[in-house]
Enzyme design. Structure first.
Site, PDB file in Angstrom:
ATOM      1  CB  CYS A   1     -13.202  17.025 -43.527  1.00 42.79           C
ATOM      2  SG  CYS A   1     -15.142  17.311 -43.433  1.00 42.79           S
ATOM      3  CB  ALA A   2      -8.556  18.378 -46.384  1.00 41.50           C
ATOM      4  NE  ARG A   3      -5.128  23.062 -43.093  1.00 40.68           N
ATOM      5  CZ  ARG A   3      -5.131  23.795 -41.995  1.00 40.68           C
ATOM      6  NH1 ARG A   3      -5.518  24.654 -41.789  1.00 40.68           N
ATOM      7  NH2 ARG A   3      -4.274  23.099 -40.789  1.00 40.68           N
TER       8      ARG A   3
ATOM      9  CD  GLU B   1     -12.112  27.782 -41.874  1.00 42.96           C
ATOM     10  OE1 GLU B   1     -11.416  27.954 -40.852  1.00 42.96           O
ATOM     11  OE2 GLU B   1     -12.102  26.901 -42.796  1.00 42.96           O
TER      12      GLU B   1
ATOM     13  CG  HIS C   1     -11.987  24.536 -39.295  1.00 41.94           C
ATOM     14  ND1 HIS C   1     -11.001  25.366 -40.174  1.00 41.94           N
ATOM     15  CD2 HIS C   1     -11.220  23.716 -39.137  1.00 41.94           C
ATOM     16  CE1 HIS C   1      -9.930  24.675 -40.255  1.00 41.94           C
ATOM     17  NE2 HIS C   1      -9.979  23.697 -39.523  1.00 41.94           N
TER      18      HIS C   1
END
Length: 349
Positions: free
Chosen positions: A254-256, A285, A304
């Protein structure tokens, strides 16, 4: 006396109205101009040289005419915009990092860039746990099956997940989000390790720090990514690292999107080396419609949205207001991406 212009440019998540309300008495100090971008009704995208932006350069060029200070969310601040925003002195981004800003160009133009770190720390930490539990217990898949008229309660020893109570969870990166994730996991009874060469771990921290990434990987049933995106963290969880994980491990990001090699994750899921994986972020994305990840039943995805809570929006605008207050009072910013600008810029009086 003519008032300075302040632009608040929000969107459907952090609205101009919320930005304005957070300013309190400061609204009397400025002539307020409002604008909005289509995020998240329309996903953010790359605009010119900046990432994760919404709206357009043309909109920003028009909106910034005569503006000294801007509070924004995803609006793009590109070199082209700055060339035409002659009076802009301070740009505050209501995000954990100002990736929608060309920091180098802002420094050249003498524009101070502030941001709002940790505004969505609790939201992202909670979403991390939600994805982890969904991956362990196949919650989205079984919900979808019931809606299709299938009662898929046929778990076996091979298909059953494992409990967090006896698991070892390794966190790669340990900042504000990692700390909250660790505290939540402690409540489940999990043992929590962290690898972060830059973290200062104290006696009260809910983690055990390890000095080598390999040690964390070899000991962990679950790995969750919480590092910043830098040259040294890109693909920090690649094929070689995934191979060191215990068979049947779970990974969560859930970061990058750039922190994890998604091709390697796909192969490890297909081979069975990974039990499941979950992600809220991706290198590209939106995720391309032809992505093989979409065919994997043990890969859980969200678009995201980890930071998307009402509290995160409120925190962001409050921190932005505090930064503006500090800038006006003494020319300082607590969270500044280019502090060298402050030493040379004339502060609004």
């Amino acid at each position: 006396m003519t008032q300075e212009k302040l632009l608040v440019i929000g969107d459907h998540f952090i609205s101009p109205r919320l930005m304005r309300a957070s300013l309190g008495a400061l609204v009397n100090r400025f002539e307020i101009v409002e604008a909005s971008t289509p995020f998240p009704i329309e996903p953010f995208r790359n605009i010119a040289e900046v990432r994760e932006a919404s709206g357009s350069e043309e909109q920003m060029i028009d909106a910034l005419q005569g503006v000294s200070i801007c509070i924004a969310h995803h609006a793009p601040l590109t070199q082209r915009v700055m060339e035409r925003a002659k009076g802009l002195k301070l740009f505050i981004v209501c995000r954990g990092g100002p990736v929608n800003v060309n920091i180098h160009a802002a420094t050249e133009y003498g524009i101070a860039i502030a941001y709002t770190p940790a505004r969505n720390a609790a939201a992202t930490a909670e979403h991390t746990i939600a994805l982890l539990l969904s991956a362990l217990r196949f919650i989205p898949q079984t919900d979808a099956a019931i809606r299709r008229g299938q009662w898929k309660g046929d778990y076996t020893w091979d298909t059953a997940g494992f409990e967090l109570e006896t698991a070892t969870v390794g966190l790669i990166g340990y900042g504000a989000i990692g700390n909250i994730v660790a505290r939540i996991l402690n409540g489940f009874g999990a043992t929590v390790l962290c690898y972060d060469p830059y973290a200062q771990i104290g006696d009260g921290d809910p983690v055990v720090q390890v000095n080598h990434l390999d040690e964390l990987l070899e000991r962990s049933n679950v790995v969750s990514l919480h590092a910043r995106e830098t040259a040294e963290t890109r693909n920090i969880l690649g094929a070689a690292q995934i191979a060191k994980l215990r068979p049947g491990a779970v990974v969560v990001n859930c970061a990058r999107g750039t922190l994890m090699d998604y091709d390697a994750v796909e192969q490890a899921l297909r081979s069975g080396h990974l039990f499941a994986a979950a992600a809220d972020v991706f290198p590209e994305e939106p995720l391309p419609s032809g992505s093989p990840l979409l065919q994997l039943p043990n890969f859980i995805m969200t678009p995201h949205i980890a930071g998307g809570t009402k509290q995160a929006a409120i925190k962001a605008t409050r921190i932005a207001a505090e930064e503006l207050q500090s800038y006006l009072q003494n020319g300082t910013l607590r969270y500044c991406a280019n502090p060298e600008v402050l030493a040379h810029r004339n502060i609004i009086k």
